[in-house]
Design an enzyme around this catalytic site. Structure first.
Site, PDB file in Angstrom:
ATOM      1  N   SER A   1      -2.418  -3.245   9.238  1.00  0.00           N
ATOM      2  CA  SER A   1      -1.266  -3.947   8.674  1.00  0.00           C
ATOM      3  C   SER A   1       0.085  -3.553   9.255  1.00  0.00           C
ATOM      4  O   SER A   1       1.043  -4.325   9.156  1.00  0.00           O
ATOM      5  CB  SER A   1      -1.235  -3.747   7.153  1.00  0.00           C
TER       6      SER A   1
ATOM      7  N   LYS B   1       4.679  -7.631   7.039  1.00  0.00           N
ATOM      8  CA  LYS B   1       5.647  -7.908   5.971  1.00  0.00           C
ATOM      9  C   LYS B   1       6.628  -9.022   6.296  1.00  0.00           C
ATOM     10  O   LYS B   1       7.157  -9.682   5.400  1.00  0.00           O
ATOM     11  CB  LYS B   1       6.422  -6.633   5.645  1.00  0.00           C
TER      12      LYS B   1
END
Length: 397
Positions: free
Chosen positions: A300, A49
């Site tokens: 992720s 992110k």
């Protein structure tokens, strides 16, 4: 508009900020294919992110920077925005769901942001952030439905093609769709033959439902251990990009996610959160066609709360047959417990706990014995059960 040039520009901007995450070869994930992991769980802030958040903030005007930024997040985007804002010397306010893991809340504060906890889930935090944006004049940094954010995430796609030019399949976690939009756009623009698949938790299939029904759909509720992808509704930009560039979206269960987390810990010494492990779960359980192909699973994020981790590991042990609770109905007389545990020991299992219960038995002279065991796999469990039956014991489960 999202362009390849914008993704390349983002890659240049991020070069001095992010950590380069090299691919890890992980053949045991699925022996029928060549699996590689892209470990963005090792990224700064523990998640991909930071890429989109930092690039978005870097493109703000001086006036926008002066007013500060606001964001909403289940946790990982929050940390990315906090770090990006702090590095650019501007104020950040983050709205998080009140149920967000404590580790993510504290990490967000550590990176320099002010935190506002909101009752409910991500979507409730989103509405609060929009309200505060209007009241205070902040710039809103959307966690996924923003072209600069998507461009930042798309830099991963460039790296994947650079690190494994002959990749056949890329598997990407999907919540709101920002990550897969950037990755799919970058990869399909450069190598259209590479297949890009998305993975959602079965308890939060918002993008899958939307793509299937060819319109953006909102879920009434979400329920999954993968809190990072528990999103009720995909974005407008992300829906359009996924509809055009993604080859398919599948779902995995919480049990499959737990198994993937456990596998990453044991085999690769990597800690992944639920959202980060869904791509590995999809490869492990053949949710997408990977046989005989070179596959990259994008891990992720790794920001899993330690209190949840222990429960997830236990769930993974049960799913893979590494832990089992055996229930046997016995005659209530001396020597029965010794007999059962002796067979379990002979068969190579390890007893963790024993519970002896008289009240539940239909036979007034009987009792139930529950034994929690450490076992090797489901085949091992079945051999133990059959041996007990052969010795004359009544195995309930």
């Amino acid at each position: 508009m999202l362009t390849l040039d914008k993704i390349y520009q983002a890659s240049y901007v991020l070069k001095e900020v992010i950590r380069h995450t090299d691919l890890i070869y992980a053949p045991q994930i699925n022996p029928d294919s060549q699996i590689y992991l892209k470990p963005e769980n090792l990224q700064l802030t523990g998640s991909f992110k930071v890429r989109g958040a930092y690039y978005k903030i870097s493109q703000l005007t001086d006036e926008e920077k002066a007013h500060g930024v606001i964001a909403c997040s289940a946790g990982n985007h929050a940390q990315g925005v906090a770090l990006g804002a702090t590095k650019n010397g501007i104020k950040s306010l983050i709205c998080l769901p009140a149920g967000a893991p404590i580790s993510k809340v504290e990490a967000t504060k550590k990176y320099g942001a002010e935190v506002c906890l909101v009752e409910g889930v991500y979507d409730d935090a989103y509405q609060k952030a929009l309200q505060l944006k209007e009241e205070k004049g902040y710039t809103f940094v959307h966690p996924f439905d923003d072209e600069n954010v998507i461009a930042g995430q798309g830099t991963i796609g460039l790296e994947l093609l650079e690190e494994l030019p002959d990749v056949d399949v890329v598997i990407v976690p999907v919540g709101g769709g920002g990550l897969i939009s950037g990755v799919a756009f970058a990869i399909k623009s450069l190598k259209p033959n590479v297949k890009v698949y998305g993975v959602q938790a079965s308890g939060a299939p918002s993008m899958l439902n939307s793509i299937t029904n060819q319109k953006i759909e909102r879920l009434n509720s979400v329920s999954t251990i993968a809190d990072g992808i528990a999103v009720k509704e995909p974005g407008i930009h992300t829906y359009d990009i996924c509809n055009k560039y993604v080859d398919g979206i599948v779902t995995v269960t919480d049990d499959e996610i737990s198994t993937a987390i456990l596998t990453l810990i044991e085999q690769q010494k990597l800690i992944a959160e639920g959202a980060g492990a869904v791509s590995v779960a999809a490869a492990m359980f053949n949710k997408v066609p990977v046989k005989g192909k070179k596959v990259i699973c994008l891990v992720s994020g790794g920001n899993i709360d330690v209190t949840i981790l222990s429960r997830v590991i236990n769930r993974g042990l049960l799913k893979t047959g590494r832990s089992y609770t055996l229930t046997v109905e016995l005659a209530d007389r001396p020597g029965q417990l010794v007999g059962v545990t002796g067979i379990i020991a002979r068969m190579g299992a390890n007893v963790i706990s024993v519970h002896h219960e008289r009240a539940g038995s239909k036979d007034i002279t009987g009792c139930y014995l529950q034994v929690v065991m450490e076992t090797r796999n489901h085949e091992h469990i079945e051999k133990i059960r059959q041996e007990l039956i052969r010795e004359g014991y009544h195995v309930i489960s």
